[in-house]
Design an enzyme around this catalytic site. Structure first.
Site, short mmCIF file in Angstrom:
data_model
loop_
_atom_site.label_atom_id
_atom_site.label_comp_id
_atom_site.label_asym_id
_atom_site.label_seq_id
_atom_site.Cartn_x
_atom_site.Cartn_y
_atom_site.Cartn_z
N LYS A 205 3.13 3.20 2.30
CA LYS A 205 1.85 3.42 2.98
C LYS A 205 1.86 2.73 4.34
O LYS A 205 1.51 3.31 5.35
CB LYS A 205 0.72 2.89 2.09
N GLU A 211 10.61 -4.98 1.00
CA GLU A 211 11.57 -4.40 0.07
C GLU A 211 11.98 -3.00 0.50
O GLU A 211 13.16 -2.64 0.53
CB GLU A 211 10.95 -4.31 -1.35
N GLY A 265 -2.67 2.45 -2.43
CA GLY A 265 -1.28 2.62 -2.86
C GLY A 265 -1.17 3.02 -4.31
O GLY A 265 -0.44 3.95 -4.67
N ARG A 266 -1.92 2.34 -5.18
CA ARG A 266 -1.80 2.61 -6.62
C ARG A 266 -2.53 3.88 -7.04
O ARG A 266 -2.52 4.24 -8.21
CB ARG A 266 -2.29 1.39 -7.42
N GLU A 351 -3.91 -4.64 -10.52
CA GLU A 351 -4.10 -4.83 -9.08
C GLU A 351 -5.53 -4.45 -8.70
O GLU A 351 -6.09 -4.97 -7.74
CB GLU A 351 -3.08 -3.98 -8.28
N HIS A 382 9.29 -2.32 -33.68
CA HIS A 382 10.42 -3.15 -34.12
C HIS A 382 10.59 -4.34 -33.20
O HIS A 382 11.65 -4.97 -33.18
CB HIS A 382 11.69 -2.29 -34.17
N LYS A 510 3.72 -12.96 -0.33
CA LYS A 510 4.47 -12.28 0.73
C LYS A 510 4.64 -13.22 1.93
O LYS A 510 5.72 -13.33 2.50
CB LYS A 510 3.72 -11.03 1.21
O1 F6P Z 1 2.12 -5.67 -2.57
C1 F6P Z 1 1.26 -4.78 -3.16
C2 F6P Z 1 1.23 -3.48 -2.42
O2 F6P Z 1 0.51 -3.60 -1.25
C3 F6P Z 1 0.68 -2.38 -3.30
O3 F6P Z 1 -0.68 -2.33 -3.29
C4 F6P Z 1 1.36 -1.19 -2.77
O4 F6P Z 1 1.30 -0.12 -3.65
C5 F6P Z 1 2.74 -1.73 -2.53
O5 F6P Z 1 2.54 -3.04 -2.08
C6 F6P Z 1 3.59 -0.96 -1.57
O6 F6P Z 1 3.01 -0.88 -0.32
P1 F6P Z 1 3.51 0.18 0.75
O7 F6P Z 1 3.29 1.53 0.18
O8 F6P Z 1 2.68 -0.06 1.97
O9 F6P Z 1 4.96 -0.07 1.01
#
Ligand code: F6P
Length: 547
Positions: A205, A211, A265-266, A351, A382, A510
């Site tokens: 987003k 990452e 995002g979620r 979240e 199990h 972060k």
């Molecule tokens: O760190 C949490 C978050 O902001 C989530 O809410 C989001 O889905 C995820 O990181 C990834 O964010 P982006 O889509 O901006 O890379």
């Protein structure tokens, strides 16, 4: 401060105290209509909440609670595009992403639907071109592998849905999902792939997430090493709200798929974040997925509260969390392809509702979001069900099951369903010590042995479960299931008076990670760090030096 809400919660607490000694067995024995009274149906989806302690009075009080918290008003404000995410000054419109063409949904005086439909069409056309082979890689070969690079909402949704909808995936196409900044993840995913036949989708987003950017650069390097710089344009596409950052990454406009800041995002799987899934299952199936969610949106908006499945799910969630005091919520799909559904719901729920302040910034005076977790049945049986049956914590659980499997492997589906049903029954009924003792005697134990063993074989029962049963796990059903849980989360957040649509709690980690990167790389010393973190850094340094 919501006096009406607090008064209702007090009433609910008193009601609980007056009724908690009543076993679920008794509730069923006393009311032959209990199942029909405490279940609701939407098309083929049955939601059965009769194996909980709720009574008609509980539901009346919970519905009053929803009214006192204006759940319906907040729901309508969400659907109409009001900026209910006040801390980010944003509308919350994932529902617009599955709305029908022709709907008008206004944000800041402009209808968002034309843009939604344009972007959807662009994604659908792109997906179909990849599937048909009309769009190829730099060497003219068709794509066989789609790698989605993203994390959180830009990963969990597509990764979960790709598994769930595996039977709908076009033969010869495979989806792969890279999220972790741990280099092992991208290495393991890319190693077996042929760059000539690999399409990489970078989903973020913000297009700034550490990452995702690190993995995107790694994938770019892998592709350039194999096919050269010029191949990048044909093998990459970006999914983002941040056009400038995508451009800076070197991606062409035609390969950029957009969404908007009013999609959390979620909650973004419905947007172009679902592109990897669209490529795998095709536009028609993805449209069915959107349609399923839209049908639940309509149901959530219009069904009376007592027949409204997501509202009931949320109200029972509040009952378990705030009145019964249960800390966790388990999601147990007896549907192997929902293996990642609990992880997806973890982000959706935790979240959204893992908050400690209300919308006006004051400390919340109720317990908010529970810890959400789970694994598919029968595997969990199990592993951790021992605790669910006989441990000292009561864990309310959802048990999901499909009537019809995609594969008939001998009578395994009957076995799966029997296990799902048996667990719900066992959690509800339990087994008394007397029953255990009698069973042991019947099995040939003498009186002393039976008495000694019986406590170990006693099950308290009265452990609440809700069952969700549906025809089959197809795209429409998956869309419906996710939307049910989205609105469940919404209902609970509205009752707690929190903002379910921001996520400031992810920021601190972060920030600190960014500060620690140069320390870990040895470019900065450890001064200013707490003794534990400093000690850990020194230990890691020592191990590395000796390596
Ligand atoms: O760190 C949490 C978050 O902001 C989530 O809410 C989001 O889905 C995820 O990181 C990834 O964010 P982006 O889509 O901006 O890379």
């Amino acid at each position: 401060m919501n006096a009406a809400r607090d008064a209702l919660l007090e009433k609910l607490a008193a009601h609980r105290e007056a009724t908690e000694r009543r076993s679920m067995r008794d509730l069923f024995a006393a009311d032959p209509e209990r199942f029909s009274r405490f279940s609701a149906q939407f098309d083929d989806i049955l939601f059965d909440y009769s194996k909980t302690h709720v009574t008609a009075e509980t539901i009346d009080l919970l519905v009053d609670l929803a009214r006192a918290c204006d759940v319906e008003g907040r729901r309508d404000r969400m659907f109409s595009g009001e900026k209910i995410n006040t801390t980010e000054n944003r509308a919350v419109l994932h529902t617009a992403l599955r709305a029908r063409p022709g709907a008008r949904i206004m944000v800041d005086g402009a209808d968002v639907m034309p843009d939604v439909l344009t972007e959807r069409t662009k994604a659908f056309d792109f997906a179909e071109a990849i599937r048909s082979g009309a769009l190829t890689g730099a060497t003219g070969e068709t794509f066989t592998d789609i790698v989605n690079i993203g994390i959180g909402g830009s990963d969990l949704g597509p990764a979960m849905a790709a598994i769930a909808l595996g039977p709908y995936t076009q033969a010869g196409l495979a989806g792969h999902f890279v999220s972790n900044v741990d280099g092992a993840h991208i290495t393991d995913v890319l190693r077996p792939l042929d760059p000539k036949r690999t399409l990489v989708l970078v989903a973020s987003k913000t297009f700034t997430t550490m990452e995702t950017m690190a993995n995107a650069h790694a994938a770019r390097g892998w592709l350039v090493d194999a096919l050269g710089e010029d191949a990048v344009g044909k093998h990459f596409a970006a999914i983002s709200t941040n056009a400038e950052a995508v451009e800076a990454f070197g991606m062409d406009e035609s390969r950029m798929f957009r969404f908007w800041d009013w999609v959390g995002g979620r909650y973004s799987l419905w947007s172009v974040v679902g592109l990897s899934v669209t490529i795998l299952i095709g536009a028609e199936n993805f449209q069915a997925f959107l349609d399923g969610a839209r049908e639940i949106d309509e149901h959530f908006r219009t069904a009376p509260l007592k027949e409204n499945i997501p509202t009931l799910m949320g109200l029972i969630g509040v009952w378990h969390r705030n009145v019964c005091g249960y800390d966790t919520h388990a999601v147990l799909p007896y549907d192997q392809r929902l293996a990642r559904f609990p992880a997806y719901l973890q982000q959706l729920d935790m979240e959204s509702n893992g908050k400690s302040v209300t919308l006006d910034g004051s400390t919340v005076d109720l317990k908010t979001g529970p810890i959400v977790w789970g694994e598919p049945g029968t595997n969990g049986q199990h592993a951790f069900y021992q605790l669910l049956h006989q441990g000292t914590n009561v864990v309310p659980a959802d048990i999901l099951m499909a009537a019809i499997p995609h594969e008939q492997v001998a009578d395994q589906h009957a076995m799966l369903l029997a296990n799902a049903l048996a667990q719900g029954e066992a959690f509800m009924r339990g087994r008394t010590t007397e029953e255990a003792e009698a069973q042991l005697r019947d099995a040939g134990k003498d009186a002393g042995q039976a008495k000694a063993l019986a406590p170990h074989k006693t099950f308290p029962g009265n452990r609440p479960t809700c069952a969700i049963a549906y025809r089959t796990l197809d795209p429409r059903t998956l869309g419906r299931l996710i939307a049910l849980y989205e609105h469940r989360v919404f209902t609970m957040g509205a009752i707690w008076g929190i903002n379910s649509f921001d996520q400031w709690g992810v920021e601190l980690g972060k920030e600190l990670a960014n500060r620690l990167i140069p320390v870990v790389k040895g470019e900065k010393d450890t001064s200013g760090l707490d003794a534990s973190t400093r000690g850990l850094v020194h230990h890691i340094e020592k191990l590395r030096r000796a390596h």
